[in-house]
Design an enzyme around this catalytic site. Structure first.
Site, short mmCIF file in Angstrom:
data_model
loop_
_atom_site.label_atom_id
_atom_site.label_comp_id
_atom_site.label_asym_id
_atom_site.label_seq_id
_atom_site.Cartn_x
_atom_site.Cartn_y
_atom_site.Cartn_z
N CYS B 12 0.87 -1.22 -0.18
CA CYS B 12 0.06 -0.08 0.12
C CYS B 12 0.82 1.18 -0.11
O CYS B 12 2.13 1.01 0.28
CB CYS B 12 -0.84 -0.08 1.46
SG CYS B 12 -0.08 -0.05 2.71
N ASP B 439 9.69 6.95 -60.06
CA ASP B 439 10.47 8.10 -60.11
C ASP B 439 11.50 7.49 -60.84
O ASP B 439 12.19 6.40 -60.66
CB ASP B 439 10.61 8.90 -58.86
CG ASP B 439 11.80 9.55 -58.86
OD1 ASP B 439 11.72 10.43 -59.64
OD2 ASP B 439 12.74 9.38 -58.19
N ASP B 654 9.66 13.77 -53.76
CA ASP B 654 8.72 13.03 -54.07
C ASP B 654 7.58 12.80 -53.07
O ASP B 654 6.77 11.93 -53.23
CB ASP B 654 9.60 11.51 -54.15
CG ASP B 654 10.30 11.34 -55.46
OD1 ASP B 654 10.10 12.08 -56.53
OD2 ASP B 654 11.43 10.79 -55.43
#
Lengths: 116, 762
Positions: B12, B439, B654
């Site tokens: 805890c 390309d 591109d």
């Protein structure tokens, strides 16, 4: 007589299943870009509201050992994270532009991101 | 000094406070904070006063355990999310294995005891033993651990789901088996009363136990199979070097990879992994980059060349300057991109997404309807078993797994071959490509001039090799791109160069100098004309070479022409084969370039492309791609056949075209901008990977369609069968245990089918 009783109970049960799973009403909430989400039998809160165009920080804490919930996926942001049990995991989302969703690794439990 | 380390044993937030106080009381610790959530302690301490082991002991004295390394000053062991996941998976698998083994043994005994009419004869050697195992209370005792220990996970998930008004697959299993088990318990405990009330005395211990066992077995096998769907990322992560040998302040030492900084000089010896990305500052070597880029041949690298982290140095020793570390390295970016792609959603998944949101509640309603209809028209036993069969046979998992597992394996398989897929959508669309626009410069061609022809002058005894040696010896002092091509060709042919004296660069003309004791001129017509040297005999050859789009340079001494060297941007060797392969796949190939029609036409002819878009300015490329897409749409309307345009490029200019195309494919040699804009990146620089990417997309989509067909078909067909729709025609009803087997098999088969992608030939 017993057939009538079983049929009545059956129809009532079907209606109850429909209402239970599909009749959920989301609570209205304020928008903020910093959320703590508990993963326990689903996502709490299930729907969060973020401010548009601002990065958001979502901290997930999985307290549910179900294997299905061990991964969180944000398909629109291409984010997938493993959620270790009881360990907070913080995910930073880029500025949201439109509502989107997230779900567990098996796509069984879903959460929604609204944009304010 | 600052350090952080994990703490074990906290229960805890007050435990965290206790440890914090303990740490702050430790001499030498100036500040301490303990996070209960992350189970991590962070401290500031004076290393001259205390060390980490001492601090670890202080934590232990408070009753907790700190995971600190024994060496002072070094960082503690911190598990990454992946390591945590691996550990959780290992625990889960081990737990499942135990549950499957124990519940299998118990289920077999329960099954034997539940059917005396079939199995009692097997126990003829000991009728007393069979009498014991067939007793309802004995079956109850064996079934209970299967139901509540092995099946605990189903209940946990159902409970937490119902609290959230949500339901998953586990809800169906929990309700189905609980109904079977619960009714059997009632029958066992209150048999006389139920008999008196007219209820049938039937027990379903075997059904509940066998269902749980089969589904757990299915989960165990599924978890093992699923672990292999992310093999690609694991393989990539394992490529990372663990340490680097850095040189700082003249001292050379090994440091963990996490401590390497940009600007560090790092030594790499033969056989070692290159730790991070950088630029060679000294030395040269041959480097195997296949593990990252998929390029099979080792690459020769020298000072000034870039090296990629995680690749292997083969032969030489070199020093390099770290330019990218941590998450910025190419390997980290690849891992990130693969992980992102695996997390993205393929459009084909949408239907499964919609269905999975409604699936479980609808199955629950169908199960209730089944019970009511069978109760009204048949017997209680039929109503009950059919209801359980409906709950058990429904398998939303197969729907959920159908697309993501195939995407994970498909993107991973691509990464292994140097094909980096950015998202599932790109992978899905790639199989539909029917126009591929390339390309020219840097994509179809090498993108830099190379020597194409060496022609000694007529009547001269000078060999081509000598001609190249003279030219390269002279050009080694030049920085012109054509000079680089000449020197590179000489190096490729391993020709030893000589010293050039009196080197002079004559802008716009060429170069001159003294090599091997003779004055040499190397350049264009203007330079040779100026020296008044005749080259009429070579004029025809020069003209032919120029028609082919090549740049011709002449080499002469003070008296005569010695020969010609032609330079051109050459086609990539695999370009022609790739264009032919695309043609065979009925994909139309186009080339787009800013070059004039003549030069573009020459290259296109060599590569086998008939459709050339020449003279296109860089900013117009995206517009042309959009035009192609819209013209495809028109043809689609006319011919009712769909058209999808892919653009393959590499440069910054591109990027718009890559983003405009349906599928943008960037060459791995390209700029970061191009790679960011593309859906697919070919790291291996091999054009044939365009074909491989399309084949991978086709295979992945085929697997996804099979998975979805199977997952939908399974549920659409078997849920009605489980409801008993075939009973009036064939008399068939589905046994719930068989339903459990089918359900477990359906998820495994979907994952197994996706794993087949690992073996496809791309």
């Amino acid at each position: 007589m017993e057939k009538i009783i079983v049929s009545t109970i059956g129809i009532t049960l079907i209606a109850a299943i429909y209402w239970f799973f599909f009749g959920k009403k989301e609570e209205a909430m304020d928008a903020k870009n910093n959320w703590d989400i508990t993963v326990d039998g689903g996502y709490k809160p299930t729907t969060i509201k973020l401010f548009k165009d601002k990065p958001a920080t979502l901290t997930f804490t999985r307290t549910d050992p179900t294997a299905c919930l061990e991964e969180i996926v944000f398909p629109d942001y291409k984010i997938k994270e493993f959620l270790p049990l009881n360990k907070p995991v913080t995910i930073t989302l880029p500025p949201p532009h439109k509502p989107s969703g997230f779900h567990c690794g098996m796509n069984m439990y879903h959460g929604r991101i609204d944009v304010a | 000094m600052k350090a952080s380390f994990p703490i074990i044993g906290m229960h805890c937030a007050s435990c965290a406070k206790l440890i914090e106080r303990q740490l702050e009381r430790t001499p030498g610790v100036s500040d301490a904070s303990v996070n209960y959530g992350s189970e991590q302690a962070t401290i500031e301490y004076d290393e001259t006063c205390c060390d980490l082991p001492t601090i670890g002991k202080a934590v232990e004295s408070a009753g907790y355990k700190a995971i600190v390394e024994s060496v002072a000053g070094s960082d503690p062991v911190k598990k990454t999310p992946d390591e945590l996941k691996e550990e959780a998976k290992r625990v889960e698998l081990a737990d499942l294995k135990v549950k499957v083994i124990v519940s299998s043994i118990l289920s077999i005994i329960i099954l034997l005891g539940s059917f005396p009419e079939w199995f009692s004869s097997f126990f003829s050697f000991s009728p007393k033993l069979y009498a014991l195992i067939s007793k309802p209370f004995f079956l109850l005792a064996l079934s209970t651990p299967v139901q509540f220990w092995a099946g605990k996970g189903f209940y946990q998930a159902t409970w937490s789901g119902l609290r959230n008004r949500a339901a998953g697959m586990d809800t169906l299993i929990a309700i189905g088996t609980s109904a079977a088990y619960g009714f059997s318990v009632l029958t066992t405990l209150f048999e006389p009363m139920l008999r008196a009330a007219g209820f049938p005395i039937v027990m379903y211990y075997d059904t509940a136990a066998v269902i749980i066992t089969l589904i757990l077995l299915g989960r165990f096998l599924e978890a093992k199979a699923k672990a292999h769907t992310s093999d690609a990322i694991k393989k990539l992560l394992h490529l990372q070097a663990k340490t680097a040998r850095v040189i700082r302040n003249g001292k050379e030492f090994d440091v963990p990879i996490e401590e390497v900084q940009v600007g560090d000089v790092i030594r790499v010896r033969p056989g070692e992994k290159i730790p991070v990305d950088g630029k060679i500052s000294e030395g040269a070597s041959s480097i195997d980059e296949s593990m990252v880029t998929g390029e099979s041949m080792p690459v020769e690298k020298k000072a000034g060349d870039l090296v990629i982290g995680a690749t292997i140095n083969k032969t030489g020793t070199f020093l390099f300057l770290a330019t990218k570390v941590g998450k910025d390295t190419m390997l980290s970016q690849i891992v990130r991109m693969v992980a992102e792609a695996q997390s993205s959603r393929a459009p084909i998944q949408r239907l499964a997404d919609v269905v999975s949101g409604y699936f479980v509640p609808i199955v629950l309603m169908l199960a209730v309807a089944t019970f009511v209809i069978w109760f009204d028209t048949g017997t209680f036993a039929q109503a009950f078993t059919n209801m359980i069969a409906v709950l058990i046979i429904a398998c939303p998992c197969a729907l959920g797994l159908a697309t993501p597992t195939a995407i994970m394996v498909g993107t991973g398989r691509g990464a292994e071959h140097g094909i980096l897929i950015k998202d599932a959508e790109a992978l899905e669309i790639a199989h539909k490509i029917n126009i591929a626009v390339f390309d020219k410069t840097g994509t179809l061609t090498q993108g830099k001039p190379t020597v194409t022809d060496i022609v000694p002058a007529d009547g001269k005894k000078l060999k081509a090799e000598s001609l190249l040696r003279l030219a390269a010896s002279l050009e080694q002092g030049s920085e012109h791109s054509l000079a680089e091509a000449i020197v590179a060709e000489a190096q490729r042919k391993k020709i030893a160069l000589n010293r050039a004296d009196g080197f002079v660069a004559i802008p716009g003309h060429g170069v001159a100098g003294t090599v091997e004791k003779q004055k040499i001129f190397f350049g264009n017509r203007a330079l040779i004309d100026k020296q008044k040297i005749s080259y009429h005999a070579a004029e025809k050859t020069i003209s032919n070479l120029e028609k082919q789009g090549k740049t011709v340079m002449m080499l002469a001494n003070q008296k005569q022409l010695l020969g010609l060297i032609a330079v051109a941007d050459t086609l990539k060797p695999e370009a022609k084969e790739m264009v032919a392969s695309l043609g065979r796949m009925n994909i139309g190939v186009s080339m787009i370039t800013g070059d004039n029609k003549r030069t573009a036409g020459t290259i296109a002819e060599q590569v086998g492309i008939t459709n050339v878009l020449a003279g296109v300015l860089p900013q117009e490329k995206a517009k042309k791609i959009k035009e192609l897409k819209s013209s495809s749409l028109n043809s689609k309307l006319k011919t009712l056949s769909s058209s999808v345009v892919a653009f393959i490029g590499d440069g910054i200019n591109d990027a718009p075209a890559l983003a405009s195309a349906d599928v943008g494919i960037a060459m791995g040699t390209g700029t970061d901008v191009a790679i960011e804009s593309a859906g697919i990146t070919l790291l291996n620089k091999d054009l044939r990977s365009v074909v491989s990417a399309i084949k991978l997309s086709k295979s992945t989509l085929s697997i996804i369609k099979q998975n979805l067909f199977w997952a939908f078909g399974y549920n659409v067909i078997l849920i009605p069968v489980a409801m008993g729709v075939l009973y009036p025609i064939t008399g068939w009803l589905l046994n719930p245990a068989l339903a459990a087997f089918a359900m477990a098999a359906s998820s495994i088969s979907v994952v197994g089918n996706s794993l087949r992608l690992k073996g496809v030939n791309i």
